[in-house]
Design an enzyme around this catalytic site. Structure first.
Site, short mmCIF file in Angstrom:
data_model
loop_
_atom_site.label_atom_id
_atom_site.label_comp_id
_atom_site.label_asym_id
_atom_site.label_seq_id
_atom_site.Cartn_x
_atom_site.Cartn_y
_atom_site.Cartn_z
CG HIS A 102 -3.75 13.90 -34.17
ND1 HIS A 102 -2.94 14.79 -34.96
CD2 HIS A 102 -3.53 14.30 -32.81
CE1 HIS A 102 -2.11 15.35 -34.18
NE2 HIS A 102 -2.36 15.24 -32.90
O1 RIB Z 1 -0.09 11.20 -33.97
C1 RIB Z 1 -1.36 11.21 -33.63
C2 RIB Z 1 -1.89 9.61 -33.52
O2 RIB Z 1 -1.31 8.96 -32.70
C3 RIB Z 1 -3.41 9.69 -33.32
O3 RIB Z 1 -3.99 8.31 -33.91
C4 RIB Z 1 -3.46 9.52 -31.91
O4 RIB Z 1 -4.45 8.36 -31.25
C5 RIB Z 1 -1.98 8.34 -31.69
O5 RIB Z 1 -2.47 7.33 -31.97
#
Ligand code: RIB
Ligand code: CA
Length: 315
Positions: A240
């Site tokens: 992500h």
């Molecule tokens: O949903 C994904 C996000 O949530 C990313 O930033 C991961 O590091 C968590 O913080």
């Protein structure tokens, strides 16, 4: 032209990959990092930012500690521990930092960096938006000084913590609502695009050939992959934060669409949902962009080439 990059983060395994991508990319110059509670408590996320920078040999980059408590609501969970582990980095063997945070709080730190940067500043937030909400509250003058604001968070059409809410927004919905309403034009790199890219475990095989970087990142990514296998039944991960970082490093790498984005803060089933309106009718104006697609193979080529260059530089 090199762009100045400020990273607000809750490291976090995928945050660590995103930070490494930024440090391995000559297009950007990381001028500061601020930490926030999210994947783990603030003490752990700050400790992780410091020890990662020390590991990368980048103790020149200042770190400011931000907020642990959400912007308006009481903290209800200590972080997404099932995914990132008790220490936020999968229990990796990485020495405690010898460097310390700067004395200023995160909003004042970010504002000072923005006001005094000779280069255009991209602010990339890859954790809950708590620090950013306090930044726009306490230092509204810097909003027009930010050249580009990219977040990993939200989703127009899906969720991960709930069917309609993504973790960074869900953890602090009031902060996100404040930020989307602040006048900061936000590029929302959400689950719509991050769930479309599967980073299969085999793409990390090269880590076994590089000692220092490989040992640490093989550990944290194996931990992350093990967790994902329990959720999705395959040995892959969604990177992500590195995807959001890629959009910050290479603007318009993704297909972006103007949208008005707001956040549900009280729905019984929908709290944390980023309500994304691309219709823009009846006087509704865009306050940002939603990222829809990316070329996954191109992203992986960019990611792995930059990480392996950084790995080589560490010996
Ligand atoms: O949903 C994904 C996000 O949530 C990313 O930033 C991961 O590091 C968590 O913080
Ligand atoms: Ca994160």
């Amino acid at each position: 032209m090199t762009r100045a990059l400020l990273i607000d983060t809750d490291p976090g395994i995928d945050d660590a990959v995103a930070i490494a991508l930024a440090l391995g990319s000559p297009e950007v110059n990381v001028i500061g990092i601020s930490t926030v509670g999210g994947n783990s408590g603030l003490a752990a996320t700050t400790n992780n930012a410091l020890r990662l920078l020390e590991f990368f040999g980048r103790t020149d980059i200042p770190v400011a500690s931000g907020y642990d408590e959400p912007y308006r609501r009481a903290k209800t969970e200590t972080g997404y521990e099932p995914v990132h582990g008790h220490d936020g980095l999968g229990g990796v063997d990485l020495p405690a930092p010898t460097i310390k945070v700067v004395s200023t709080d995160a909003p004042a730190f970010l504002a000072d960096k923005i006001r005094n940067s000779p280069d255009p500043v991209t602010l990339v937030a890859i954790g809950p938006l708590t620090n950013i909400a306090h930044l726009v509250d306490q230092h509204p003058d810097v909003i027009p000084m930010i050249d580009r604001f990219v977040i990993m968070g939200g989703a127009a059409r899906t969720g991960n913590v709930t069917p309609v809410a993504e973790f960074n927004i869900w953890h602090d919905p009031e902060a996100a609502k404040r930020v989307f309403a602040s006048g900061l034009v936000t590029v929302m790199v959400g689950l719509d695009v991050t769930h479309s890219v599967k980073t299969h475990e085999s793409l990390w095989n090269w880590l076994k050939d590089c000692s220092k970087f490989g040992k640490v990142f093989d550990h944290i990514l194996t931990s992350y992959t093990n967790t994902y296998e329990t959720f999705y039944g395959e040995r892959m991960t969604h990177q992500h934060d590195a995807l959001a970082m890629a959009e910050a490093i290479w603007p318009n790498l993704m297909v972006l669409e103007p949208a008005h984005i707001d956040v549900e803060c009280s729905g019984e089933l929908t709290t944390g949902m980023t309500v994304t309106d691309t219709r823009l009718r009846n006087g509704v104006k865009s306050n940002g962009f939603v990222a829809w697609t990316i070329d996954g193979d191109d992203f992986h080529a960019k990611l792995m080439s930059r990480l392996s260059a950084l790995a080589k530089s560490l010996g």
